[in-house]
Each structure stands twice: as C-alpha cells, then as structure tokens.
Design a protein around this motif. Structure first.
Motif, mmCIF file in Angstrom:
data_model
loop_
_atom_site.group_PDB
_atom_site.id
_atom_site.type_symbol
_atom_site.label_atom_id
_atom_site.label_comp_id
_atom_site.label_asym_id
_atom_site.label_seq_id
_atom_site.Cartn_x
_atom_site.Cartn_y
_atom_site.Cartn_z
ATOM 1 N N THR A 193 39.593 40.873 31.019
ATOM 2 C CA THR A 193 39.552 41.670 32.242
ATOM 3 C C THR A 193 39.608 40.751 33.457
ATOM 4 O O THR A 193 38.959 39.706 33.489
ATOM 5 C CB THR A 193 38.311 42.591 32.266
ATOM 6 N N PHE A 194 40.434 41.148 34.424
ATOM 7 C CA PHE A 194 40.689 40.352 35.616
ATOM 8 C C PHE A 194 40.292 41.150 36.859
ATOM 9 O O PHE A 194 40.460 42.373 36.903
ATOM 10 C CB PHE A 194 42.173 39.991 35.712
ATOM 11 N N GLU A 195 39.805 40.428 37.875
ATOM 12 C CA GLU A 195 39.450 41.071 39.134
ATOM 13 C C GLU A 195 39.914 40.215 40.302
ATOM 14 O O GLU A 195 39.991 38.984 40.201
ATOM 15 C CB GLU A 195 37.932 41.265 39.230
ATOM 16 N N HIS A 196 40.201 40.887 41.399
ATOM 17 C CA HIS A 196 40.493 40.144 42.616
ATOM 18 C C HIS A 196 39.221 39.451 43.083
ATOM 19 O O HIS A 196 38.116 39.988 42.952
ATOM 20 C CB HIS A 196 41.009 41.077 43.713
ATOM 21 N N ARG A 197 39.365 38.268 43.614
ATOM 22 C CA ARG A 197 38.197 37.481 44.045
ATOM 23 C C ARG A 197 37.342 38.225 45.060
ATOM 24 O O ARG A 197 36.133 37.996 45.149
ATOM 25 C CB ARG A 197 38.648 36.153 44.652
ATOM 26 N N ASN A 198 37.943 39.154 45.841
ATOM 27 C CA ASN A 198 37.203 39.858 46.894
ATOM 28 C C ASN A 198 36.447 41.086 46.411
ATOM 29 O O ASN A 198 35.744 41.705 47.210
ATOM 30 C CB ASN A 198 38.163 40.298 48.009
ATOM 31 N N ASN A 199 36.576 41.464 45.148
ATOM 32 C CA ASN A 199 35.891 42.671 44.691
ATOM 33 C C ASN A 199 34.381 42.511 44.858
ATOM 34 O O ASN A 199 33.780 41.596 44.264
ATOM 35 C CB ASN A 199 36.194 42.948 43.220
ATOM 36 N N PRO A 200 33.738 43.362 45.638
ATOM 37 C CA PRO A 200 32.281 43.252 45.801
ATOM 38 C C PRO A 200 31.561 43.385 44.456
ATOM 39 O O PRO A 200 31.804 44.318 43.704
ATOM 40 C CB PRO A 200 31.949 44.429 46.728
ATOM 41 N N GLY A 201 30.728 42.421 44.164
ATOM 42 C CA GLY A 201 29.928 42.490 42.940
ATOM 43 C C GLY A 201 30.691 42.207 41.665
ATOM 44 O O GLY A 201 30.246 42.619 40.592
ATOM 45 N N THR A 256 27.662 41.624 46.125
ATOM 46 C CA THR A 256 27.894 40.464 46.972
ATOM 47 C C THR A 256 29.270 39.870 46.679
ATOM 48 O O THR A 256 29.933 40.238 45.707
ATOM 49 C CB THR A 256 26.801 39.401 46.731
ATOM 50 N N GLN A 257 29.694 38.938 47.511
ATOM 51 C CA GLN A 257 30.930 38.210 47.278
ATOM 52 C C GLN A 257 30.618 36.942 46.482
ATOM 53 O O GLN A 257 29.657 36.240 46.780
ATOM 54 C CB GLN A 257 31.602 37.839 48.607
ATOM 55 N N TYR A 258 31.450 36.663 45.477
ATOM 56 C CA TYR A 258 31.223 35.507 44.624
ATOM 57 C C TYR A 258 32.185 34.352 44.905
ATOM 58 O O TYR A 258 32.155 33.348 44.196
ATOM 59 C CB TYR A 258 31.307 35.925 43.151
ATOM 60 N N GLY A 259 33.019 34.488 45.912
ATOM 61 C CA GLY A 259 33.857 33.374 46.319
ATOM 62 C C GLY A 259 35.092 33.182 45.470
ATOM 63 O O GLY A 259 35.396 33.971 44.560
ATOM 64 N N ALA A 260 35.803 32.118 45.770
ATOM 65 C CA ALA A 260 37.068 31.832 45.085
ATOM 66 C C ALA A 260 36.818 31.366 43.653
ATOM 67 O O ALA A 260 35.832 30.698 43.369
ATOM 68 C CB ALA A 260 37.840 30.760 45.845
ATOM 69 N N CYS A 261 37.729 31.763 42.757
ATOM 70 C CA CYS A 261 37.718 31.220 41.399
ATOM 71 C C CYS A 261 38.810 30.147 41.371
ATOM 72 O O CYS A 261 39.913 30.373 40.874
ATOM 73 C CB CYS A 261 37.963 32.306 40.370
ATOM 74 N N VAL A 283 49.693 34.253 45.677
ATOM 75 C CA VAL A 283 48.765 35.384 45.741
ATOM 76 C C VAL A 283 48.018 35.565 44.422
ATOM 77 O O VAL A 283 46.858 36.004 44.399
ATOM 78 C CB VAL A 283 49.505 36.678 46.134
ATOM 79 N N TRP A 284 48.657 35.163 43.305
ATOM 80 C CA TRP A 284 48.022 35.379 42.005
ATOM 81 C C TRP A 284 46.838 34.453 41.781
ATOM 82 O O TRP A 284 46.023 34.692 40.873
ATOM 83 C CB TRP A 284 49.049 35.226 40.889
ATOM 84 N N GLU A 285 46.695 33.415 42.593
ATOM 85 C CA GLU A 285 45.513 32.556 42.466
ATOM 86 C C GLU A 285 44.249 33.269 42.943
ATOM 87 O O GLU A 285 43.137 32.784 42.723
ATOM 88 C CB GLU A 285 45.718 31.255 43.232
ATOM 89 N N ASN A 286 44.405 34.403 43.605
ATOM 90 C CA ASN A 286 43.245 35.181 44.057
ATOM 91 C C ASN A 286 42.683 36.076 42.955
ATOM 92 O O ASN A 286 41.683 36.770 43.175
ATOM 93 C CB ASN A 286 43.623 36.043 45.260
ATOM 94 N N TYR A 287 43.323 36.086 41.780
ATOM 95 C CA TYR A 287 42.848 36.924 40.684
ATOM 96 C C TYR A 287 42.078 36.065 39.686
ATOM 97 O O TYR A 287 42.499 34.965 39.332
ATOM 98 C CB TYR A 287 44.024 37.657 40.030
ATOM 99 N N CYS A 288 40.929 36.578 39.275
ATOM 100 C CA CYS A 288 39.982 35.822 38.465
ATOM 101 C C CYS A 288 39.816 36.476 37.096
ATOM 102 O O CYS A 288 39.719 37.706 37.000
ATOM 103 C CB CYS A 288 38.613 35.786 39.143
ATOM 104 N N LEU A 289 39.756 35.661 36.070
ATOM 105 C CA LEU A 289 39.395 36.157 34.743
ATOM 106 C C LEU A 289 37.882 36.308 34.694
ATOM 107 O O LEU A 289 37.146 35.332 34.886
ATOM 108 C CB LEU A 289 39.856 35.180 33.660
ATOM 109 N N LYS A 290 37.424 37.536 34.443
ATOM 110 C CA LYS A 290 35.977 37.747 34.362
ATOM 111 C C LYS A 290 35.438 37.232 33.033
ATOM 112 O O LYS A 290 34.410 36.571 32.979
ATOM 113 C CB LYS A 290 35.643 39.222 34.542
#
Length: 396
Positions: A242-250, A277-282, A300-307
C-alpha cells in the motif's frame, strides 16, 4: 446494525491506542457471558517478506511493480495503469478491454456507492464514509477506482467470472479460481485538487498541488492521486503493498510505516501524541531512484511512499499482521487503521448462485485479521483473494 458495530469497533480501537496498545477483535470476541470482554488479539504491523521466485523481499518487489505500473504509457499523458480495465469495464455482460487513447471518466467504485445496480451510472466521486477521522473536508469528494491488468482481465472474462451467472457455472464445475502469478490489481484513490487544498492547507495553491501530485482531468474536474493499493498473485496468498502520498495526514498513524528498500528512513513510528500529523518526506534510496529513472518516471512520483507490504497472515511468532491505508480503509470504509489486506481478501468467495456468500460478507464487518476461519467457506468457492465479485451484489 452494521454501522453501529463498526462505530463501536472504532471507539474500542481508539481507546486501545490511547492506552498504548493495539487490539483487533475477531468474531466472537465482542463479549463473554460474564459481561467481561474476551482477551484481545495482539497484532503487529506487517513488514517485508519473501516473494516466490524473486530476489530481495516484498518491499523491493512492490516498488518494482509500482514503477512499472506508473511509468508513462504509449497513450500520451497517461500512466500504464490508467490504460488497464477497470471493474466497470469488466463486470458486465459484454466486458471490453479499453482501446488505446479511450477516455474513461473517473467513477466511484460500486462498493463506495452502496453497490449500485450493474449498468447504472456511478457518480464521479462522493463523500467518504468517515471523513472526520482524518480531518477530511466534510463536503470533500473521494473517488476509488480499481484497475486490473490484462492477465487479470483475460482470466476473469475467460472463465466467465465477470457475471453472476458465469460465476454460478464456475461454482458447479470442479475448477478452482487460480489467477496467474504475474497478474495484478491496483486500487487508486483520487481527490479533486480543490478538496486537496482544504485537506492539506500547507499546499497553498493549485500550482503547488499540481507539482506535488500525479494529476488527471476527468469531466472537467482535476484530481490528485492520494493513495493506492497493489496486489499481485505472485505468492499463493498473494503479495500486498500500500502506497500513500507523503502529504496524507496521519499516513503512519497507529501502525507506523516500513520500507526496507525504497526509503532512506526505513522505519517511521506512529506519533503517539497527535493523530493526523504530517510525517514528512519519504526520501528515496539510490536503488529506488535508479528504478524510477529506468522507468522514465517524473519527479512527482518521489512524493509517494510505500507504507508497507504483506505476504502472510501472521508473523514468525504467530501474531496476526496488519496492513491498511489511511485513505482507502480509514476514510472510505470503517474509520480504522488496524486491519489486514490479506485477511480481508481471503474471505472473497461465491456460492451456488454466483454471488458473494452472506457468510463471507459478514466477515468484512469484523475487519478480520490473522488466519481465516473455515466456517464462512461452507458452501462457497474461494475467489483466490479477489473481491471483484462484490460487483455482483444487487445484480441479476
């Protein structure tokens, strides 16, 4: 009754998190005759595991799948996954693989819209079930689209599993549902940029949102991609990421975030003092950056994080593993972050009439974790971890 139950589960989960531990209720654990709650099952965040026949672990594998799926397609302005068939293309009497360049508007999923009748028009997006748990704007819009690659499309259609009648015929046969190992599904969550500005006010402007998110325009509305689930049949119990944008709150709330391959900071623990909260850049590792460059991905894809990824129901100690997305589950389904992709999808099954069985659907209300129990599969044929059959609800 279902809403009352899930609300109570959310309350219990919140109280547990405040107390510093995590609980997951299984069927029958709600209460004992004495009035005391039964013992809670301790769960652990899912982390990388083995993928059959692949080097490295499931984190590396899932990033390989991700970069392949989001790379630029032959169709200008599209990512590869956007050229695949959606559930709306597949689950109908005459399924059609999309033609190159075909414009297919974003539509909310049938699950998201109370299982609309097959063939009826679906809204572009809608207010998620639990916007308040993630400080999502109460008038905001979220669209969830399931995309399936050609291997999944061909298997579903080739076996008649795209209609309830076809699934009934399959049930009557000695065959078992067994998707090709390389096949995959991708569930994407889209939010209009105007709603993103309310949800993430730090963005400040549409221009900043366009720089930070992968965006598409559908029927005059500009959407940003905020999250995605990917599942593949690479293992017998599939592989889940599962992947999320770095800006997703929480995005790392409750369970934390774990990426042993792509993130310079491989473990981000949840903030125990503040939710959403914001968890910052991955920040990406050199290995992942090379993968992204080889796939021709834009920055832009560097803003997506593997949870995290998931390959088993339990860890080596036998404790149930959990993996959820702060958008896909928390906003859209049950308001919780303690759940399990693999355990939920394990109950995908259909009966003699071709529809999902009531026992299988009932299990979803419990937000199951850990190894599946046998009783819901009585008089049911497993659909190999694939809940696409939920589109058959309310269809003829």
């Amino acid at each position: 009754m279902f809403m009352e139950f899930t609300t109570m589960r959310s309350l219990l989960g919140a109280l547990a998190l405040l107390a510093g531990f995590t609980i997951a209720l299984a069927p029958g654990q709600a209460a004992q005759s004495s009035g005391k709650p039964s013992p809670a099952a301790i769960v652990v965040p899912s982390q990388a595991g083995k993928v059959d026949g692949r080097p490295g672990n499931s984190d590396r594998y899932m990033w390989e799948v991700f970069t392949s799926a989001v790379r630029p397609a032959v169709t200008p302005g599209k990512a590869v996954f956007e050229t695949w068939a959606t559930d709306e293309d597949i689950y109908q009497a005459n399924p059609v693989w999309p033609t190159a360049g075909a414009e297919r508007p974003i539509r909310a999923s049938r699950r998201q819209t109370n299982f609309h009748l097959a063939g009826s028009d679906l809204p572009p997006c809608g207010t998620p079930e639990n916007p308040w748990v993630a400080n999502f704007p109460l008038t905001g819009c979220l669209a969830e689209v399931v995309y399936r690659d050609r291997l999944q499309f061909d298997y579903i259609v080739g076996n008649g599993l795209n209609t309830k009648a076809g699934a009934a015929a399959f049930y009557a046969s000695p065959r078992v549902v067994n998707f090709p190992g390389a096949s995959l599904a991708l569930k994407a969550d889209w939010v209009p940029l105007t709603d993103l500005l309310q949800w993430v006010p730090e963005l400040g402007s549409l221009e900043n949102a366009r720089r930070a998110y992968y965006t598409v325009v559908s029927e005059g509305v500009e959407y940003g991609l905020v999250a995605m689930h990917i599942s593949t049949a690479a293992n017998p119990a599939w592989v889940w990421g599962t992947f999320e944008h770095r800006n997703n709150p929480g995005r790392c709330d409750a369970t934390g975030c774990y990426d042993s391959f792509g993130a310079r900071r491989p473990v981000v623990l949840p903030d125990e003092k503040q939710s959403n909260t914001q968890y910052g850049a991955c920040t990406k590792t050199p290995e992942l950056k090379r993968l992204m460059q080889a796939a021709g991905l834009s920055g832009v894809w560097e803003n997506y994080c593997l949870k995290s990824t998931q390959v088993s129901f339990t860890n080596a100690a036998g404790k149930p593993t959990v993996l959820t997305n702060s958008v896909t589950e928390r906003l859209s389904v049950n308001g919780e972050l303690i759940g399990s992709c693999i355990s939920c999808h394990a109950y995908a099954a259909f009966g003699a009439d071709g529809a999902p069985t009531s026992a299988a659907l009932t299990m979803l209300a419990y937000n199951p974790v850990g190894k599946p129990i046998a009783s819901p599969f009585a008089d049911a044929k497993p659909n190999d971890f694939m809940w696409g059959i939920i589109n058959f609800l309310n269809s003829n």
